[in-house]
Scaffold this active site. Structure first.
Site, PDB file in Angstrom:
ATOM      1  N   SER A   1      57.462  43.521 -75.137  1.00 58.29           N
ATOM      2  CA  SER A   1      56.228  43.546 -74.352  1.00 58.29           C
ATOM      3  C   SER A   1      56.510  44.255 -73.035  1.00 58.29           C
ATOM      4  O   SER A   1      57.330  43.784 -72.231  1.00 58.29           O
ATOM      5  CB  SER A   1      55.734  42.118 -74.064  1.00 58.29           C
ATOM      6  OG  SER A   1      54.782  42.144 -73.011  1.00 58.29           O
TER       7      SER A   1
ATOM      8  N   GLY B   1      40.289  34.891 -70.384  1.00 56.82           N
ATOM      9  CA  GLY B   1      39.101  34.697 -71.218  1.00 56.82           C
ATOM     10  C   GLY B   1      38.617  35.969 -71.896  1.00 56.82           C
ATOM     11  O   GLY B   1      37.530  35.997 -72.467  1.00 56.82           O
TER      12      GLY B   1
ATOM     13  N   ASP C   1      37.097  35.156 -81.606  1.00 55.50           N
ATOM     14  CA  ASP C   1      37.880  36.176 -80.901  1.00 55.50           C
ATOM     15  C   ASP C   1      38.481  37.172 -81.881  1.00 55.50           C
ATOM     16  O   ASP C   1      38.385  38.389 -81.707  1.00 55.50           O
ATOM     17  CB  ASP C   1      39.007  35.520 -80.090  1.00 55.50           C
ATOM     18  CG  ASP C   1      38.475  34.641 -78.982  1.00 55.50           C
ATOM     19  OD1 ASP C   1      37.239  34.620 -78.793  1.00 55.50           O
ATOM     20  OD2 ASP C   1      39.277  33.969 -78.312  1.00 55.50           O
TER      21      ASP C   1
ATOM     22  N   TYR D   1      40.452  22.116 -73.919  1.00 51.42           N
ATOM     23  CA  TYR D   1      39.860  22.799 -75.074  1.00 51.42           C
ATOM     24  C   TYR D   1      39.966  21.902 -76.306  1.00 51.42           C
ATOM     25  O   TYR D   1      38.988  21.665 -77.024  1.00 51.42           O
ATOM     26  CB  TYR D   1      40.616  24.115 -75.301  1.00 51.42           C
ATOM     27  CG  TYR D   1      40.031  24.990 -76.374  1.00 51.42           C
ATOM     28  CD1 TYR D   1      39.090  25.958 -76.063  1.00 51.42           C
ATOM     29  CD2 TYR D   1      40.416  24.848 -77.700  1.00 51.42           C
ATOM     30  CE1 TYR D   1      38.543  26.766 -77.048  1.00 51.42           C
ATOM     31  CE2 TYR D   1      39.879  25.645 -78.687  1.00 51.42           C
ATOM     32  CZ  TYR D   1      38.943  26.603 -78.355  1.00 51.42           C
ATOM     33  OH  TYR D   1      38.409  27.388 -79.344  1.00 51.42           O
TER      34      TYR D   1
HETATM   35  P1  ADP Z   1      43.296  35.048 -73.182  1.00 52.82           P
HETATM   36  O1  ADP Z   1      43.303  35.152 -74.662  1.00 52.82           O
HETATM   37  O2  ADP Z   1      41.982  34.670 -72.611  1.00 52.82           O
HETATM   38  O3  ADP Z   1      43.856  36.252 -72.492  1.00 52.82           O
HETATM   39  P2  ADP Z   1      45.198  32.992 -73.780  1.00 52.82           P
HETATM   40  O4  ADP Z   1      45.838  31.940 -72.958  1.00 52.82           O
HETATM   41  O5  ADP Z   1      44.476  32.608 -75.025  1.00 52.82           O
HETATM   42  O6  ADP Z   1      44.252  33.831 -72.807  1.00 52.82           O
HETATM   43  O7  ADP Z   1      46.292  34.059 -74.242  1.00 52.82           O
HETATM   44  C1  ADP Z   1      47.172  34.619 -73.283  1.00 52.82           C
HETATM   45  C2  ADP Z   1      48.583  34.618 -73.867  1.00 52.82           C
HETATM   46  O8  ADP Z   1      48.705  35.684 -74.837  1.00 52.82           O
HETATM   47  C3  ADP Z   1      49.634  34.922 -72.836  1.00 52.82           C
HETATM   48  O9  ADP Z   1      50.014  33.760 -72.124  1.00 52.82           O
HETATM   49  C4  ADP Z   1      50.761  35.477 -73.698  1.00 52.82           C
HETATM   50  O10 ADP Z   1      51.462  34.431 -74.326  1.00 52.82           O
HETATM   51  C5  ADP Z   1      50.004  36.247 -74.771  1.00 52.82           C
HETATM   52  N1  ADP Z   1      49.860  37.670 -74.352  1.00 52.82           N
HETATM   53  C6  ADP Z   1      48.717  38.341 -74.099  1.00 52.82           C
HETATM   54  N2  ADP Z   1      48.964  39.629 -73.724  1.00 52.82           N
HETATM   55  C7  ADP Z   1      50.302  39.776 -73.748  1.00 52.82           C
HETATM   56  C8  ADP Z   1      51.208  40.855 -73.457  1.00 52.82           C
HETATM   57  N3  ADP Z   1      50.752  42.055 -73.053  1.00 52.82           N
HETATM   58  N4  ADP Z   1      52.536  40.623 -73.585  1.00 52.82           N
HETATM   59  C9  ADP Z   1      52.992  39.420 -74.004  1.00 52.82           C
HETATM   60  N5  ADP Z   1      52.210  38.368 -74.275  1.00 52.82           N
HETATM   61  C10 ADP Z   1      50.890  38.524 -74.158  1.00 52.82           C
HETATM   62 MG    MG Z   2      42.940  33.482 -76.072  1.00 52.88          MG
END
Ligand code: ADP
Ligand code: MG
Length: 381
Positions: free
Chosen positions: A58, A114, A162, A212
């Site tokens: 990532s 979100g 989603d 949630y």
């Molecule tokens: P949302 O889906 O609203 O962004 P969530 O808490 O459901 O919030 O998901 C966010 C999680 O997804 C992050 O904490 C991480 O674990 C993972 N994630 C999202 N984007 C990345 C990224 N670019 N690199 C690594 N993990 C990611």
């Molecule tokens: Mg999410």
């Protein structure tokens, strides 16, 4: 360690985030939602590596990990679980189809706000592996297994909206999705002369994931009680508000409020779609305001920062609708703002927000775009 600069991409995937116009906290209650994919996304590069291991990087987190395909299990690290879960569930459907690969991804989606960076991550992985190894999974299989990955590996009992929006989104179209039957239709998303703007509060309360799951339980309690008398109902969303009201004396107050919100939000979503079809954008915006009120007072998933932004917008006529979007307790509001006034409003609301909370607001103008797709090979020789 992967050498990102000399990475020879075989499959390149763009996986967008999503917005949801209305129908919040409704997907796991079997109702109607109105999401769309957006122009902010995660870009993935995949290549086979001929081994039995996978290396994933990532760019945003500047973090890598290695997976041994012969023993997939949960990790201590949350972000790795989204990926492990997807591989695990692909393997459960098509054993042995995923072989060794390397993957690098980079995102311009705000994380945890979100906009469903999580579904973008899951669906982008699923689509990328499907293409790289010609697995032959259908969109619906990828949608479901991505959701399952989040349930079993991450531990969030999310609905299906989603993943559906991220996979099935189309340019300038909203998806009216029935989360019970998974029937859907595309609705033209013509908001002109208004623009969809997200305002990211930049607060992310730790309550979000625990509450949630509590909301899901409360909704199940309400449905269970109602089904004892009316077994014909399959989901909370389909129950009329008058029937919910009948159960007021026997349901705990909070459980009653949750059920009433769900029932009303379902009907508001239909009303909102009718407004769109009549090009009554003010009526549509009013549905957003009423949705927020329900989320704030009945469903209780808002927070003071979100409420402040929604209230502030009400003093500005050129904003015709605003509400919190997503799981709640932080994240973004979604707003419909007269296009020429967007800059002016952003300046005003950012100042007011800074004064109130000593925090910066991040505005995000979104365009409604296509779902997960294979983009042009970026084969580096
Ligand atoms: P949302 O889906 O609203 O962004 P969530 O808490 O459901 O919030 O998901 C966010 C999680 O997804 C992050 O904490 C991480 O674990 C993972 N994630 C999202 N984007 C990345 C990224 N670019 N690199 C690594 N993990 C990611
Ligand atoms: Mg999410």
């Amino acid at each position: 360690m992967l050498n990102i600069n000399s990475f020879k991409t075989e499959v390149q995937i763009d996986s967008p985030g999503r917005i949801n116009l209305i129908g919040e906290h409704i997907d796991y209650n079997g109702g109607l939602v109105l999401p769309a994919a957006i122009d902010k996304k995660i870009s993935f590069s995949f290549k086979k590596n001929g081994s039995n291991t996978c290396e994933i990087h990532s760019v945003n987190l500047n973090s890598s990990f290695t997976i041994d395909l012969s023993e997939i299990s949960r990790s201590e690290s949350e972000w790795q679980n989204y990926i492990l879960g997807v591989i695990y569930h692909i393997d459960a459907l098509k054993a042995g189809s995923v072989k060794g690969f390397d993957c690098v991804f980079e995102s311009n989606l705000p994380i945890g706000s979100g906009i469903s960076s999580s579904a973008a991550l899951e669906c982008g992985m699923a689509k990328g592996l499907n293409e790289l190894f010609n697995i032959g999974l259908t969109d619906l299989e990828m949608i479901k297994l991505s959701r399952d990955a989040e349930h079993t590996f991450v531990g969030t009992k999310c609905g299906i909206m989603d993943q559906f929006a991220v996979m099935k989104g189309k340019e300038n179209k909203l998806l009216l999705l029935n989360c019970d039957t998974l029937d859907y239709k595309y609705i033209p998303a013509d908001f002109s002369p208004y623009t969809v703007v997200l305002l990211n509060t930049n607060v992310s309360h730790s309550l979000a994931s625990s509450e949630y799951n509590v909301r899901r339980d409360e909704c199940n309690t309400a449905l269970g009680a109602i089904q004892k008398k009316y077994p014909e109902y399959n989901s909370l969303a389909e129950i009329e508000p008058e029937v919910i009201e009948e159960f007021r004396p026997i349901l705990p107050e909070k459980v009653y409020n949750r059920a009433l919100y769900v029932s009303r939000e379902q009907r508001r979503t239909l009303e909102a779609v009718e407004c769109l079809e009549k090009n009554d954008l003010k009526g549509f915006g009013d549905c957003l305001y009423r949705s927020h009120e329900g989320l704030q007072h009945l469903y209780e998933v808002s927070c003071k920062e979100l409420d402040f932004l929604v209230d502030f917008s009400k003093d500005h006529k050129y904003v015709i609708g605003s509400r919190m979007m997503g799981g709640g307790f932080g994240g973004c509001t979604i707003n419909l703002i007269q296009s020429q006034k967007v800059d002016k409003f952003i300046e005003k609301v950012s100042d007011a927000y800074r004064k109130m909370f000593d925090l910066e607001l991040t505005p995000i103008e979104v365009k409604i775009s296509s779902g997960v797709s294979r983009s042009l090979h970026r084969l580096k020789k």
